[in-house]
Motif scaffolding. Structure first.
Motif, PDB file in Angstrom:
ATOM      1  N   PHE A 139      -2.694  35.399   2.876  1.00  0.00           N
ATOM      2  CA  PHE A 139      -2.960  34.396   1.846  1.00  0.00           C
ATOM      3  C   PHE A 139      -1.736  34.184   0.952  1.00  0.00           C
ATOM      4  N   ALA A 140      -1.033  35.279   0.616  1.00  0.00           N
ATOM      5  CA  ALA A 140       0.166  35.151  -0.215  1.00  0.00           C
ATOM      6  C   ALA A 140       1.278  34.421   0.528  1.00  0.00           C
ATOM      7  N   ALA A 147       0.232  25.147  -6.271  1.00  0.00           N
ATOM      8  CA  ALA A 147       0.981  26.294  -5.749  1.00  0.00           C
ATOM      9  C   ALA A 147       1.079  27.414  -6.779  1.00  0.00           C
ATOM     10  N   SER A 148       1.289  27.063  -8.043  1.00  0.00           N
ATOM     11  CA  SER A 148       1.368  28.081  -9.089  1.00  0.00           C
ATOM     12  C   SER A 148       0.067  28.862  -9.205  1.00  0.00           C
ATOM     13  N   ALA A 149      -1.059  28.159  -9.127  1.00  0.00           N
ATOM     14  CA  ALA A 149      -2.352  28.836  -9.215  1.00  0.00           C
ATOM     15  C   ALA A 149      -2.584  29.732  -8.000  1.00  0.00           C
ATOM     16  N   LEU A 192       5.216  37.828  -6.841  1.00  0.00           N
ATOM     17  CA  LEU A 192       4.333  36.661  -6.744  1.00  0.00           C
ATOM     18  C   LEU A 192       4.072  36.046  -8.119  1.00  0.00           C
ATOM     19  N   PHE A 193       3.916  36.878  -9.134  1.00  0.00           N
ATOM     20  CA  PHE A 193       3.761  36.332 -10.491  1.00  0.00           C
ATOM     21  C   PHE A 193       5.023  35.578 -10.908  1.00  0.00           C
ATOM     22  N   SER A 222      -3.105  35.150  -5.649  1.00  0.00           N
ATOM     23  CA  SER A 222      -2.787  36.058  -4.543  1.00  0.00           C
ATOM     24  C   SER A 222      -2.104  37.334  -5.014  1.00  0.00           C
ATOM     25  N   ALA A 223      -1.502  37.334  -6.206  1.00  0.00           N
ATOM     26  CA  ALA A 223      -0.811  38.526  -6.704  1.00  0.00           C
ATOM     27  C   ALA A 223      -1.769  39.586  -7.224  1.00  0.00           C
TER      28      ALA A 223
END
Length: 587
Positions: free
Chosen positions: A72-73, A302-304, A137-138, A309-310
């Protein structure tokens, strides 16, 4: 009596401490420890939330759920990269950027990955790998949010396409003055583009935010693939790694499909739909070059996705539970006697020295060098296809953005099938590193041939009046936008590209074609007539369509790309297996 003698000992003369039996050596500071192996009582092997280790959360600490979260990430990462490549043409129009600046924005993501991957992989592998991935990821989520800042900072400009004066030939005005040219340009300016006097400063401000966002995305996405792949490899048997890695590669085509589809939908909506009502949108067709879609919407999505995913990575244990079990089974089944010395934190120079030694071992090994070259070549093909594939189909074969996006969506299912087949072959026949290398060689050979043949497939340049061919009646070597037929039209030097097709020749704008009459249809389309540069020919909006030969070459190019990407995708899992196994040998 000293303090140690007060402690009670068992019959073996050691001190009981939970599951650990310890005694202090009189010869050194070392501690002899007899530890009972019990993974269930080790917090490093549990899914945790700070100091909380609920029992219901432990069912998610296996390799299958970790693979799903990593998939997913990776999907979110590919989605962000693909979406940026799909909307880069819209960014060029809105912020008046040239191809050089947009090209830098496209490659700076990979540049950051190249610069930081060695350091992050080396230091992150010895640390808490899932939390390294979560931090990255953040950071990538913050980078996607920064890409929205240019839209937030840009003040709303009433769309000029709604009440703008048509770009027609006006034979009574003669050649325009500088003030008239500027006024004509402002009236034809697309919504969202700054005035010429402020355009340079505004452009660099917008480029800065986009570049900063891409830098954070590049750095943040770096830990995901190397650390996630090694974490999975530590969790499963050697012959099963290929199948799990193949599952991760599914993120590339699936994320690209979602990215292309999101760009297709968001660019159909006006860029300022969050500020004005639908009735105030400019009354121009979406195929018009002046139309600017909502390019920023996909970055918000994409940001959300990256932020969500993080979160699961923060809960995974430092070391896979399967890895701990394999290590325990290889040692004493119940008890482990070892000497534990106080840990000393390594200095910065020692960490750098260890990194340089690891780089030296790999750089002086010919096999490892060729593995890196092979992986780089394959990644370059995928990166170019994702970033410039849409522009290639549009510019080379004259296809629209929507048609080019649909072609990309049609190609990607072939890649999904190829990834699955490649991973299944490795798992079914339990290929070792050498066999995986041979498998990768045989499937990559056709891919190289297809790219070579692609060099000879294309379309000839279109006939554009004043650019590639002279105007009708002009001298063969005299190529200029100003000709005898439009010399008195007063066409501005700075103009919008609003092409017309007349007698299979594309004119840059109605003014350059000498058109003096415009009628607006019910569907908001403009119809031009009485064009002095070719008065008896039929006038069509847009650039001239390509011929049948070009359409045939287009289908051939699509077929070659499908074969090239499909065959190379069969060996992607094999390449990862060879890298993992060979790095383990030279270490």
């Amino acid at each position: 009596m000293d303090e140690d003698s007060k402690l009670k000992t068992n019959k073996d003369g050691v001190l009981p401490s939970g599951n650990v039996l310890r005694t202090v050596s009189t010869r050194s500071d070392a501690v002899l420890m007899k530890e009972k192996k019990d993974d269930d009582n080790d917090d490093d092997a549990k899914c945790v939330c700070d100091s909380c280790t609920p029992s219901w959360l432990q069912c998610f600490k296996g390799v299958k759920f970790f693979t799903f979260v990593t998939l997913f990430a990776l999907l979110s990462k590919v989605f962000a990269s693909t979406y940026f490549g799909a909307v880069v043409s819209t960014l060029e129009r809105q912020f008046n950027m040239d191809s050089v600046k947009s090209g830098v924005l496209l490659v700076i993501n990979d540049m950051m990955d190249f610069i930081f991957v060695i350091f992050i992989t080396h230091f992150g592998h010895s640390g808490h790998r899932p939390r390294w991935i979560a931090t990255g990821l953040f950071m990538a989520a913050m980078g996607c949010f920064l890409c929205i800042v240019p839209h937030i900072m840009t003040e709303y400009v009433p769309p000029g396409g709604k009440n703008a004066e048509p770009s027609l030939c006006s034979s009574n005005t003669g050649l325009p003055t500088k003030q008239n040219m500027t006024a004509m340009y402002e009236n034809e300016m697309p919504a969202g583009i700054m005035e010429e006097t402020e355009g340079l400063q505004s452009m660099w401000s917008n480029v800065f935010w986009l570049m900063l966002g891409q830098i954070l995305i590049g750095i943040g996405n770096t830990p995901l693939k190397p650390l996630g792949t090694t974490y999975i490899d530590d969790s499963v048997e050697d012959h099963k790694t290929g199948f799990y890695v193949a599952m991760l590669f599914l993120a590339t085509p699936i994320g690209a499909i979602i990215g292309y589809f999101t760009s297709f939908m968001s660019l159909r909506v006006y860029v300022d739909f969050d500020r004005i009502s639908m009735e105030e949108w400019p009354q121009i067709a979406q195929s018009d070059p002046r139309w600017i879609g909502a390019w920023w919407f996909g970055f918000a999505v994409a940001s959300a996705l990256l932020a969500v995913s993080a979160i699961p990575f923060l809960l995974f244990p430092k070391e896979p539970i399967e890895c701990r079990k394999k290590r325990t089974n290889s040692e004493a089944p119940a008890m482990d006697i070892r000497v534990v010395k106080p840990k000393r934190k390594k200095s910065v120079m020692e960490l750098i020295k260890g990194l340089l030694q690891a780089l030296k071992r790999m750089a002086t090994n010919p096999a490892m060098v060729f593995i890196c070259l092979s992986s780089s070549s394959g990644s370059a093909a995928y990166a170019v296809s994702g970033a410039f594939g849409i522009k290639y189909f549009v510019d080379e074969f004259g296809k629209s953005n929507s048609s080019a996006s649909l072609v990309g969506i049609a190609i990607l299912p072939v890649l999904i099938l190829a990834y699955l087949i490649g991973g299944y072959v490795i798992k079914r026949w339990k290929l070792n590193a050498k066999q995986c290398a041979l498998f990768g060689f045989f499937v990559d050979a056709p891919s190289c041939l297809m790219y070579f043949f692609l060099l000879f497939v294309g379309c000839p340049n279109s006939d554009v009046a004043g650019v590639t061919v002279p105007y009708t009646g002009g001298l063969p070597g005299n190529v200029s936008l100003i000709a005898e037929c439009n010399n008195q039209c007063g066409c501005p030097e700075i103009y919008n590209y609003e092409p017309l097709c007349i007698n299979n020749v594309t004119f840059m704008s109605p003014c350059h074609a000498g058109c003096t009459v415009m009628e607006k249809q019910q569907n908001s389309q403009k119809m031009y007539s009485n064009c002095t540069c070719d008065p008896d020919a039929l006038v069509q909006n847009g650039a001239c369509p390509v011929d049948d030969v070009c359409n045939t070459n287009f289908m051939l190019a699509v077929l070659l790309i499908i074969i090239a990407l499909g065959t190379s995708s069969l060996g992607r899992s094999a390449d990862i297996i060879v890298t993992l196994r060979y790095v383990g040998i030279i270490k």
